[in-house]
Design a protein around this motif. Structure first.
Motif, PDB file in Angstrom:
ATOM      1  N   GLN A  77       0.826  -0.772   0.018  1.00  0.00           N
ATOM      2  CA  GLN A  77       0.130  -0.056   0.458  1.00  0.00           C
ATOM      3  C   GLN A  77       0.918   1.134   0.265  1.00  0.00           C
ATOM      4  O   GLN A  77       1.992   1.059   0.743  1.00  0.00           O
ATOM      5  CB  GLN A  77      -0.900   0.319   0.840  1.00  0.00           C
ATOM      6  N   ASN A  78       0.273   2.429  -0.602  1.00  0.00           N
ATOM      7  CA  ASN A  78       1.572   3.500  -0.802  1.00  0.00           C
ATOM      8  C   ASN A  78       1.500   5.141   0.425  1.00  0.00           C
ATOM      9  O   ASN A  78       2.744   4.589   0.641  1.00  0.00           O
ATOM     10  CB  ASN A  78       0.642   3.967  -2.044  1.00  0.00           C
ATOM     11  N   THR A  87      -0.705  -5.669  -6.538  1.00  0.00           N
ATOM     12  CA  THR A  87       0.790  -5.860  -5.955  1.00  0.00           C
ATOM     13  C   THR A  87       0.983  -4.651  -7.168  1.00  0.00           C
ATOM     14  O   THR A  87       1.037  -4.519  -7.021  1.00  0.00           O
ATOM     15  CB  THR A  87       0.231  -7.296  -6.688  1.00  0.00           C
ATOM     16  N   THR A  88       2.620  -5.374  -7.056  1.00  0.00           N
ATOM     17  CA  THR A  88       3.365  -4.540  -8.094  1.00  0.00           C
ATOM     18  C   THR A  88       4.179  -5.900  -8.506  1.00  0.00           C
ATOM     19  O   THR A  88       4.555  -6.961  -8.634  1.00  0.00           O
ATOM     20  CB  THR A  88       4.457  -3.688  -6.866  1.00  0.00           C
ATOM     21  N   LYS A 114       3.530 -17.351   4.320  1.00  0.00           N
ATOM     22  CA  LYS A 114       2.914 -15.720   5.335  1.00  0.00           C
ATOM     23  C   LYS A 114       3.526 -15.007   4.712  1.00  0.00           C
ATOM     24  O   LYS A 114       3.893 -13.960   4.133  1.00  0.00           O
ATOM     25  CB  LYS A 114       4.611 -16.026   6.066  1.00  0.00           C
ATOM     26  N   PRO A 115       1.705 -15.153   4.201  1.00  0.00           N
ATOM     27  CA  PRO A 115       1.914 -13.821   3.334  1.00  0.00           C
ATOM     28  C   PRO A 115       2.211 -12.229   3.719  1.00  0.00           C
ATOM     29  O   PRO A 115       1.572 -12.049   5.221  1.00  0.00           O
ATOM     30  CB  PRO A 115       0.068 -13.293   2.360  1.00  0.00           C
ATOM     31  N   HIS A 116       2.791 -11.481   3.068  1.00  0.00           N
ATOM     32  CA  HIS A 116       3.150  -9.435   3.963  1.00  0.00           C
ATOM     33  C   HIS A 116       2.488  -8.589   3.220  1.00  0.00           C
ATOM     34  O   HIS A 116       2.335  -9.035   2.281  1.00  0.00           O
ATOM     35  CB  HIS A 116       4.509  -9.401   3.986  1.00  0.00           C
ATOM     36  N   VAL A 117       2.496  -7.527   3.761  1.00  0.00           N
ATOM     37  CA  VAL A 117       1.568  -6.161   3.249  1.00  0.00           C
ATOM     38  C   VAL A 117       3.186  -5.230   3.681  1.00  0.00           C
ATOM     39  O   VAL A 117       3.494  -5.388   4.777  1.00  0.00           O
ATOM     40  CB  VAL A 117       0.705  -6.002   3.985  1.00  0.00           C
ATOM     41  N   ASP A 118       3.419  -4.440   3.436  1.00  0.00           N
ATOM     42  CA  ASP A 118       4.328  -3.828   3.319  1.00  0.00           C
ATOM     43  C   ASP A 118       3.535  -2.611   2.687  1.00  0.00           C
ATOM     44  O   ASP A 118       2.974  -2.181   1.924  1.00  0.00           O
ATOM     45  CB  ASP A 118       5.842  -4.154   2.455  1.00  0.00           C
ATOM     46  N   LEU A 119       5.327  -0.808   2.802  1.00  0.00           N
ATOM     47  CA  LEU A 119       4.959   0.218   2.272  1.00  0.00           C
ATOM     48  C   LEU A 119       5.909   0.741   1.205  1.00  0.00           C
ATOM     49  O   LEU A 119       7.211  -0.495   1.339  1.00  0.00           O
ATOM     50  CB  LEU A 119       4.929   1.157   3.999  1.00  0.00           C
ATOM     51  N   PRO A 120       6.173   1.576   0.653  1.00  0.00           N
ATOM     52  CA  PRO A 120       7.653   1.576  -0.352  1.00  0.00           C
ATOM     53  C   PRO A 120       8.499   2.026   0.979  1.00  0.00           C
ATOM     54  O   PRO A 120       8.356   2.446   1.825  1.00  0.00           O
ATOM     55  CB  PRO A 120       6.890   2.771  -0.797  1.00  0.00           C
ATOM     56  N   GLY A 121      10.201   1.935   0.407  1.00  0.00           N
ATOM     57  CA  GLY A 121      10.750   2.393   0.835  1.00  0.00           C
ATOM     58  C   GLY A 121      11.492   1.477   2.256  1.00  0.00           C
ATOM     59  O   GLY A 121      11.296   0.346   1.604  1.00  0.00           O
ATOM     60  N   ASP A 122      11.752   1.696   2.771  1.00  0.00           N
ATOM     61  CA  ASP A 122      12.059   1.554   4.209  1.00  0.00           C
ATOM     62  C   ASP A 122      10.989   1.776   5.302  1.00  0.00           C
ATOM     63  O   ASP A 122      10.849   1.308   6.787  1.00  0.00           O
ATOM     64  CB  ASP A 122      13.228   2.068   4.768  1.00  0.00           C
ATOM     65  N   ARG A 125       5.680  -1.677   8.628  1.00  0.00           N
ATOM     66  CA  ARG A 125       3.968  -1.736   7.978  1.00  0.00           C
ATOM     67  C   ARG A 125       3.433  -2.142   9.744  1.00  0.00           C
ATOM     68  O   ARG A 125       2.946  -1.568   9.964  1.00  0.00           O
ATOM     69  CB  ARG A 125       4.013  -3.170   7.809  1.00  0.00           C
ATOM     70  N   ALA A 126       4.173  -2.054  10.269  1.00  0.00           N
ATOM     71  CA  ALA A 126       3.276  -1.293  11.993  1.00  0.00           C
ATOM     72  C   ALA A 126       2.782  -0.030  12.169  1.00  0.00           C
ATOM     73  O   ALA A 126       1.933  -0.259  12.932  1.00  0.00           O
ATOM     74  CB  ALA A 126       5.189  -1.744  13.010  1.00  0.00           C
ATOM     75  N   GLY A 127       3.469   0.647  11.079  1.00  0.00           N
ATOM     76  CA  GLY A 127       2.242   2.490  11.173  1.00  0.00           C
ATOM     77  C   GLY A 127       1.492   1.771   9.842  1.00  0.00           C
ATOM     78  O   GLY A 127       0.506   3.183  10.607  1.00  0.00           O
TER      79      GLY A 127
END
Length: 340
Positions: A77-78, A87-88, A114-122, A125-127
Motif C-alpha cells: 500500500q502506498n 501487487t507490484t 506467510k503473506p506480507h503487506v509492505d510500504l514503499p522504501g524502508d 508496516r507496523a505503522g
C-alpha cells in the motif's frame, strides 16, 4: 506468519522448570502441529521463485537439517493511511509461488506461506493505520484469502494470516472475521506473526492454532560472541513466553528469528545495518544461544530463521554482512544442532 488452565498441550504447570522451560527436553508436539526447523526464503521480485537458483537454495536449506521453508508473497500500500492493497513487480507471481511450493515438497520440505503487506522504501508496516479501517479489512480479507486458496491448492502445511501489523492488530473483531474467512478456504494450522513487542497485545490467539512471534529481542547492550551470556539473556524472556503459552493454551512458534553477520547484531537483531564490520562469530553465538535455550521445550513450536540467501542480483546487503548463515559458522551450528 488458538481455555482451560493448561500450561501447554501435553505439559502441565508442574512440568515447567525454574527458567520457565519444560522440565523434560523431549519434544511433545501439541495441537497436531509439528515443531518447525525452518528458513524463510523471501521474494523481492515477480519471478524470484522461478530463479534458476531456486532448486539449489532448497537443497541447501534441506542440508542444514531444516525441514520447513517459508515463502512470503508481498502486496503493497502506498501510504500508511491507505485502504487499498495492490501487487507490484516486487510481488511473487502466483504461478512462481505454486511452482516453488511444489519444488519444496519434492525436496522433502514442508511449507508455510506467510503473506506480507509492505510500504514503499524502508517504512515499517507496523505503522499502517488506515483512515477507513472497515475498507482496509475488506481489502485485507480479499488479499489473504487469495493466498489461503493457493495454500489449500498446493497442500501447503501451514499458513500465517498476517505479519507485524501492530497498527491494526488490536482490532480483534475484524481479525476474527479474517481468520474465519481464511478457514473457509484452508484447513491447515494457522498462526499470526506478531513482532516481539506486539504479541501480548493480540487478543485473537485462541482463534488460531499457534502463537507466532518474530523473535528479535535485543540480547545484549554491547557486541558479544559469548553464547552462554546470550543464553542467560533468554532466560527471563523464556519465563514470560512459557507463562504466556500456558495462559493461551497455545504453543509458540518463532515465525522469524535472525541475526545479521555484523558486529553488534545481538544488540539489535531487527536491524539490517548495525555496522559495516563482519562478525560471523557473533551471529553463530546468537544461533547457538537461541537453540540451546528453546529446542525441545514442550511449549515451543520451533523457529523459522530469517533468512536464506538473497536471490542473485537482488541483495542490497552484501552476503558477508547479511542475515543469511549460508557458508558461515552459523550454518555449522545448525548442522550440528539439527543433525538428530
Amino acid at each position: 506468519m488458538a481455555a482451560v488452565l493448561l500450561a501447554v498441550p501435553g505439559c502441565s504447570p508442574a512440568d515447567m522448570d525454574a527458567s520457565g522451560h519444560g522440565g523434560s527436553r523431549a519434544a511433545r508436539p501439541g495441537s497436531g502441529t509439528p515443531t518447525m526447523r525452518g528458513f524463510a526464503l523471501p521474494s523481492w521480485y515477480r519471478t524470484d521463485y522461478d530463479s534458476p537458483a531456486a532448486p539449489r537454495y532448497l537443497r541447501d536449506i534441506r542440508a542444514t537439517g531444516a525441514r520447513w521453508v517459508t515463502f512470503t508473497p508481498t502486496w503493497y500500500q502506498n501510504r500508511v493511511t491507505d485502504t487499498a492493497l495492490h501487487t507490484t513487480e516486487e510481488t511473487a507471481s502466483d504461478a512462481s509461488l505454486r511452482r516453488i511450493v511444489g519444488r519444496a515438497h519434492a525436496a522433502g520440505l514442508k511449507v508455510m506461506i506467510k503473506p506480507h503487506v509492505d510500504l514503499p522504501g524502508d517504512a515499517d508496516r507496523a505503522g499502517i493505520r488506515p483512515r477507513d479501517r472497515a475498507a482496509w479489512f475488506a481489502a485485507y480479507r480479499r488479499f489473504i484469502t487469495h493466498y489461503a486458496r493457493l495454500a489449500a491448492d498446493t497442500r501447503t502445511e501451514q499458513f500465517s494470516v498476517g505479519t507485524e501489523l501492530a497498527g491494526v492488530s488490536g482490532d480483534t473483531g475484524a481479525w476474527r472475521k479474517v481468520i474465519e474467512a481464511v478457514r473457509d478456504h484452508y484447513d491447515g494450522p494457522l498462526t499470526y506473526a506478531a513482532n516481539y513487542d506486539e504479541y501480548q497485545h493480540i487478543h485473537f490467539w485462541k482463534d488460531l492454532d499457534l502463537i507466532g512471534i518474530d523473535a528479535y529481542w535485543p540480547l545484549s547492550d554491547r557486541p558479544t560472541s559469548d553464547s552462554a551470556r546470550l543464553s542467560r539473556a533468554w532466560v527471563p524472556i523464556g519465563k514470560r513466553l512459557a507463562a504466556y503459552s500456558a495462559r493461551q493454551s497455545r504453543r509458540i512458534l518463532f515465525t522469524e528469528a535472525g541475526y545479521v553477520s555484523q558486529r553488534g547484531t545481538t544488540t539489535a537483531p531487527y536491524s539490517w545495518t548495525v555496522s559495516t564490520h563482519p562478525a560471523n562469530a557473533e551471529q553463530a553465538a546468537a544461533y547457538r544461544a537461541l537453540l540451546d535455550s528453546f529446542e525441545g521445550r514442550a511449549w515451543w513450536a520451533g523457529v523459522c530463521w530469517w533468512m536464506w540467501d538473497d536471490w542473485p542480483g537482488s541483495g542490497e546487503t552484501p552476503a558477508r554482512l547479511a542475515y543469511t548463515p549460508h557458508g558461515k559458522p552459523a550454518e555449522e551450528v545448525l548442522r550440528r544442532e539439527w543433525a538428530h
